[in-house]
Design an enzyme around this catalytic site. Sequence first.
Site, PDB file in Angstrom:
ATOM      1  N   HIS A   1       7.411  18.625   7.098  1.00  0.00           N
ATOM      2  CA  HIS A   1       7.369  20.027   7.513  1.00  0.00           C
ATOM      3  C   HIS A   1       6.844  20.918   6.383  1.00  0.00           C
ATOM      4  O   HIS A   1       7.171  20.724   5.212  1.00  0.00           O
ATOM      5  CB  HIS A   1       8.746  20.498   7.978  1.00  0.00           C
ATOM      6  CG  HIS A   1       9.086  20.029   9.362  1.00  0.00           C
ATOM      7  ND1 HIS A   1      10.370  20.032   9.860  1.00  0.00           N
ATOM      8  CD2 HIS A   1       8.299  19.539  10.369  1.00  0.00           C
ATOM      9  CE1 HIS A   1      10.363  19.568  11.109  1.00  0.00           C
ATOM     10  NE2 HIS A   1       9.125  19.257  11.426  1.00  0.00           N
TER      11      HIS A   1
ATOM     12  N   ASP B   1       7.488  23.751   5.166  1.00  0.00           N
ATOM     13  CA  ASP B   1       8.390  24.432   4.236  1.00  0.00           C
ATOM     14  C   ASP B   1       9.083  23.459   3.279  1.00  0.00           C
ATOM     15  O   ASP B   1       9.990  23.851   2.541  1.00  0.00           O
ATOM     16  CB  ASP B   1       9.422  25.289   4.986  1.00  0.00           C
ATOM     17  CG  ASP B   1      10.310  24.498   5.931  1.00  0.00           C
ATOM     18  OD1 ASP B   1       9.874  23.441   6.423  1.00  0.00           O
ATOM     19  OD2 ASP B   1      11.453  24.935   6.192  1.00  0.00           O
ATOM     20  N   HIS B   2       8.620  22.221   3.259  1.00  0.00           N
ATOM     21  CA  HIS B   2       9.084  21.241   2.275  1.00  0.00           C
ATOM     22  C   HIS B   2       7.938  20.653   1.457  1.00  0.00           C
ATOM     23  O   HIS B   2       8.196  19.980   0.455  1.00  0.00           O
ATOM     24  CB  HIS B   2       9.869  20.115   2.964  1.00  0.00           C
ATOM     25  CG  HIS B   2      11.156  20.596   3.564  1.00  0.00           C
ATOM     26  ND1 HIS B   2      12.378  20.431   2.940  1.00  0.00           N
ATOM     27  CD2 HIS B   2      11.400  21.278   4.712  1.00  0.00           C
ATOM     28  CE1 HIS B   2      13.319  20.986   3.689  1.00  0.00           C
ATOM     29  NE2 HIS B   2      12.749  21.502   4.763  1.00  0.00           N
TER      30      HIS B   2
ATOM     31  N   ASP C   1      16.759  17.994   5.693  1.00  0.00           N
ATOM     32  CA  ASP C   1      17.120  18.511   7.007  1.00  0.00           C
ATOM     33  C   ASP C   1      17.738  17.435   7.896  1.00  0.00           C
ATOM     34  O   ASP C   1      17.671  17.523   9.120  1.00  0.00           O
ATOM     35  CB  ASP C   1      15.887  19.117   7.679  1.00  0.00           C
ATOM     36  CG  ASP C   1      15.363  20.330   6.918  1.00  0.00           C
ATOM     37  OD1 ASP C   1      15.961  20.705   5.895  1.00  0.00           O
ATOM     38  OD2 ASP C   1      14.340  20.895   7.351  1.00  0.00           O
TER      39      ASP C   1
ATOM     40  N   HIS D   1      18.523  23.798   3.200  1.00  0.00           N
ATOM     41  CA  HIS D   1      18.490  25.187   3.663  1.00  0.00           C
ATOM     42  C   HIS D   1      19.844  25.862   3.491  1.00  0.00           C
ATOM     43  O   HIS D   1      20.885  25.207   3.501  1.00  0.00           O
ATOM     44  CB  HIS D   1      18.105  25.250   5.142  1.00  0.00           C
ATOM     45  CG  HIS D   1      16.693  24.878   5.421  1.00  0.00           C
ATOM     46  ND1 HIS D   1      15.651  25.776   5.366  1.00  0.00           N
ATOM     47  CD2 HIS D   1      16.146  23.679   5.764  1.00  0.00           C
ATOM     48  CE1 HIS D   1      14.526  25.161   5.674  1.00  0.00           C
ATOM     49  NE2 HIS D   1      14.798  23.883   5.915  1.00  0.00           N
TER      50      HIS D   1
ATOM     51  N   HIS E   1      15.695  14.585  12.723  1.00  0.00           N
ATOM     52  CA  HIS E   1      15.008  15.886  12.629  1.00  0.00           C
ATOM     53  C   HIS E   1      13.510  15.660  12.788  1.00  0.00           C
ATOM     54  O   HIS E   1      12.842  16.345  13.572  1.00  0.00           O
ATOM     55  CB  HIS E   1      15.341  16.511  11.276  1.00  0.00           C
ATOM     56  CG  HIS E   1      14.662  17.810  10.990  1.00  0.00           C
ATOM     57  ND1 HIS E   1      14.910  18.954  11.722  1.00  0.00           N
ATOM     58  CD2 HIS E   1      13.753  18.158  10.035  1.00  0.00           C
ATOM     59  CE1 HIS E   1      14.191  19.943  11.231  1.00  0.00           C
ATOM     60  NE2 HIS E   1      13.474  19.484  10.217  1.00  0.00           N
TER      61      HIS E   1
ATOM     62  N   HIS F   1      10.194  14.964   3.983  1.00  0.00           N
ATOM     63  CA  HIS F   1       9.551  14.919   5.297  1.00  0.00           C
ATOM     64  C   HIS F   1       8.395  15.900   5.314  1.00  0.00           C
ATOM     65  O   HIS F   1       8.188  16.655   4.371  1.00  0.00           O
ATOM     66  CB  HIS F   1      10.552  15.185   6.427  1.00  0.00           C
ATOM     67  CG  HIS F   1      11.154  16.557   6.469  1.00  0.00           C
ATOM     68  ND1 HIS F   1      11.966  17.053   5.467  1.00  0.00           N
ATOM     69  CD2 HIS F   1      11.084  17.538   7.418  1.00  0.00           C
ATOM     70  CE1 HIS F   1      12.370  18.268   5.799  1.00  0.00           C
ATOM     71  NE2 HIS F   1      11.846  18.584   6.967  1.00  0.00           N
TER      72      HIS F   1
END
Length: 257
Positions: A60, A62-63, A135, A173, A116, A58
């Site tokens: 975001h 931090d990915h 996530d 995470h 999410h 996805h």
Amino acid sequence: MTMPLEIVTVPCLSDNYAFLLHDAASGRTALVDAPDPAAITAALKKRGWGLDEILLTHHHWDHIDGTKELCSTFGASVTGAAADAHRLPDLDRAVQDGESFDLFGHEVQVLDVSGHTVGHIAFYIPDSNAVFTADSLMALGCGRLFEGTPEQMWNSLSRLAALPPETVVYSGHEYTQANAAFAITIDPGNDALKTRIAQIDTARAAGEPTVPSTLQLELDTNPFLRAHLSSVKESMAMQNAEDVDVFTEIRRRKDNF
């Protein structure tokens, strides 16, 4: 017979995980999500591996933030959701729910697991007994609903719950200890959950990851997968509620925990 992929968990940033997928027969390696190029590059170099493919779950930051640098360094190609392509790094392969593609001789099935985010996908690799959920389904939890609806997330989790119970769940995470503190408030009579909490506390005290887990363990202990059970409904005083409404209330309580 195809040998399963070797899967390596790479801790990234403060609490993210990325995963290396190495095919011994071809010597090729893929990556699921790209939070931290330095940590990922170090893990590759330690093993003498290159990087041929990056699979993104996805959009975001931090990915995905390490994608461009890793592609520049290793020449990797990038796979992600067609529905999310407008906010992902440039894709070499755009995939959608229900499709499969070949990864070094291994079938990868694409599952839409929106909730999410809208357009979030998971990668299921049957011959390696692995699903990469980022996530969506998480260890003892699920992702916060930033874009999707409770109905979408409940449907996504229900799809994941239908995979073989021995499937290993690689989520994005290290939130498990915090998730556990909440889970016991929803499912206080669950002995399997109590045992898992003790194991989590021991692992974290030793600095060990709690990811991956197995789907069976999540089915036995993760409250977000258990909203349909009478024992959970009773503990929440929602005996006659629809499953999705129980899930919605669990998510609401977690958001305020």
